[in-house]
Design a protein around this motif. Structure first.
Motif, short mmCIF file in Angstrom:
data_model
loop_
_atom_site.label_atom_id
_atom_site.label_comp_id
_atom_site.label_asym_id
_atom_site.label_seq_id
_atom_site.Cartn_x
_atom_site.Cartn_y
_atom_site.Cartn_z
N THR A 121 -1.09 -1.42 -1.04
CA THR A 121 0.18 -1.00 -1.64
C THR A 121 1.36 -1.59 -0.89
OG1 THR A 121 -0.83 1.07 -2.39
CG2 THR A 121 1.58 1.00 -2.26
N MET A 122 1.33 -1.52 0.44
CA MET A 122 2.45 -2.01 1.24
C MET A 122 2.59 -3.53 1.16
SD MET A 122 4.17 0.41 2.43
CE MET A 122 4.00 2.19 2.45
N GLU A 123 1.48 -4.24 1.04
CA GLU A 123 1.55 -5.70 0.89
C GLU A 123 2.25 -6.08 -0.42
OE1 GLU A 123 -2.42 -7.13 1.36
OE2 GLU A 123 -2.17 -7.47 3.53
N LYS A 124 2.01 -5.27 -1.46
CA LYS A 124 2.70 -5.53 -2.74
C LYS A 124 4.18 -5.20 -2.64
CE LYS A 124 -1.41 -4.64 -5.57
NZ LYS A 124 -2.04 -3.75 -6.59
N ILE A 125 4.50 -4.08 -1.99
CA ILE A 125 5.90 -3.67 -1.89
C ILE A 125 6.70 -4.68 -1.07
CG2 ILE A 125 7.43 -1.91 -0.92
CD1 ILE A 125 5.33 0.18 -1.64
#
Length: 457
Positions: free
Chosen positions: A321-325
């Protein structure tokens, strides 16, 4: 005995009672047997005494045949320990004695203070010839004109003592064996009788650790009410938590709707200084309400017994999730998670705490963020396992004063970064509710290190 288990206390108590009862019983039985042995010995002496008195009362037999009716060879054996003695106590003062007495004399029981019994005899122990312990029976006889006599018969008291000693020996051995059997029986009864309580204790530990939700299985009728009440208490706790969640959700909806109206109305008049001030304070109120409602929601959820979360899958999902954000910043997130690590709490709370830390690290990192998850054994006796989540970034890091500032609610070091400043304070509050902690330090890769310690399993 403080701090000892119930089984130990019951066993020690039962052991003490067994020892006391056996000792008292042994003393009583030994005393009864001693009295019985003495009475049997005294009957034997009295038989000889009556025979002697009869001989004294009928002195018509020739001297060589007198006192031959006793029938005891030991009276003829010198210093055998069996003696008789007849002392004339009137003016003639004659003495006759058994051949076994040789040239010795028997002490008088009257001289040592022995009292006459209702049967007119005296009984007692004296030291005889050769230092023997003698049991003596004597009787004064008044034959009127034929004279007054003191007739005594003594027997070797070692027979009494040997009998008593042998009885005490066998009694002690029997009671020792009986005591061991009783103690083994007590151990079995304590272990077997307390086994259901141990099962309940283990089941409650499973519930607290999340391996079970209720007390399951069959229990004895004495323990079954405890199991039922415990299960009822767990169900009541869950119902209270659910009601608290519902109330928190209703309160959030009731407060957020009027705040949204205020924000919308103030946003329509941004040129008005008063409207700008209202808008600014409305945003503060919304953040404060969100923070305190979040605390209330978390506190209600923490009270749920038996919730366990697998950590590695939650952290891996958080990484994606954080890599996408933050893909526009090209931040690399490396994860090293112990697959056995488990969190004693709900997954959404773990995601909220770890998510705030990882999101903060991604905002400040130059190019990389590292996440490490460790499952640690109890540090001290009486404490449970711990879960340690370490988040490092290669950003500029923080000084000691800045670390203290960012942990306070609503404090932000850089207004250019997005956020309300509530992230780390929520992590601190939530970790504290779970009995954990958050520590900030220097990361080996150059930036900030955040160490989150939580209860594990």
């Amino acid at each position: 005995m403080r701090g000892s288990s119930l089984a130990t206390r019951l066993f020690l108590s039962a052991t003490a009672w067994v020892v006391v009862i056996l000792l008292i019983t042994g003393v009583i039985l030994s005393s009864v047997y001693r009295n019985a042995t003495e009475r049997a010995f005294d009957r034997r002496l009295n038989l000889y005494l009556r025979t002697l008195i009869a001989e004294v009362a009928t002195p018509d037999e020739p001297p060589e045949q007198q006192f031959q009716s006793l029938g005891e060879p030991l009276f003829e054996l010198p210093l055998s320990g069996w003696y008789w003695q007849i002392v004339r106590t009137d003016e003639k003062a004659e003495t006759k004695a058994s051949r076994s007495l040789w040239d010795k004399k028997l002490p008088k029981l009257e001289d040592i203070g022995a009292e006459l019994t209702p049967a007119g005899i005296r009984l007692g122990y004296v030291n005889g010839p050769e230092g023997q312990d003698l049991r003596v029976v004597e009787r004064p006889v008044d034959l009127g004109a034929d004279g007054k006599f003191l007739v005594s018969v003594a027997g070797d008291a070692s027979e009494i003592f040997d009998e008593i000693r042998a009885f005490d020996y066998y009694l002690g051995g029997t009671f020792a064996a009986l005591g061991i059997v009783l103690l083994l029986t007590t151990i079995f009864q304590v272990r077997f009788g307390l086994a259901p309580l141990k099962r309940i204790s283990e089941s409650i530990a499973d519930i607290r650790s999340g391996r079970a939700e209720r007390l399951e299985g069959q229990f004895p009728v004495e323990i079954a009410p405890l199991a039922r009440e415990t299960n009822a208490l767990i169900d009541a706790n869950r119902e209270i938590v659910e009601r608290a969640r519902t109330h928190v959700g209703n309160l959030a909806h009731a407060i957020k709707t009027p705040l949204s109206v205020i924000v919308n109305e103030a946003s329509a008049h941004t040129v008005d200084p008063f409207a700008s001030k209202v808008l600014e304070q409305a945003f503060v109120m919304r953040d404060q309400v969100a923070h305190h409602l979040e605390r209330a929601r978390i506190a209600a959820r923490v009270t749920i017994v038996g919730t366990v979360t697998e950590v590695a899958p939650a952290i891996e999902a958080l990484r994606r999730t954080m890599e996408k954000i933050h893909r526009d910043r090209a931040v690399t997130i490396a994860v090293k998670a112990d697959p056995q690590a488990k969190f004693r709490g709900e997954r959404q709370d773990l995601e909220e705490m770890a998510g705030n830390l990882v999101d903060n690290a991604c905002k400040w990192a130059s190019s990389q963020v590292s996440i490490e998850v460790r499952a640690e054994s109890p540090a001290e006796p009486g404490t449970g396992p711990r879960l340690r989540i370490i988040v490092d970034d290669d950003g500029r890091g923080l000084s000691a004063a800045e670390r203290a500032q960012v942990s306070r609610r609503g404090q932000r070091l850089d207004e250019s970064k997005p956020g309300s400043g509530l992230g780390l304070s929520i992590v601190v509050d939530l970790a504290g509710l779970y009995g954990g902690s958050l520590a900030l330090g220097d990361a080996p890769i150059g930036g900030l290190r955040a160490e989150l310690v939580l209860p594990g399993i």
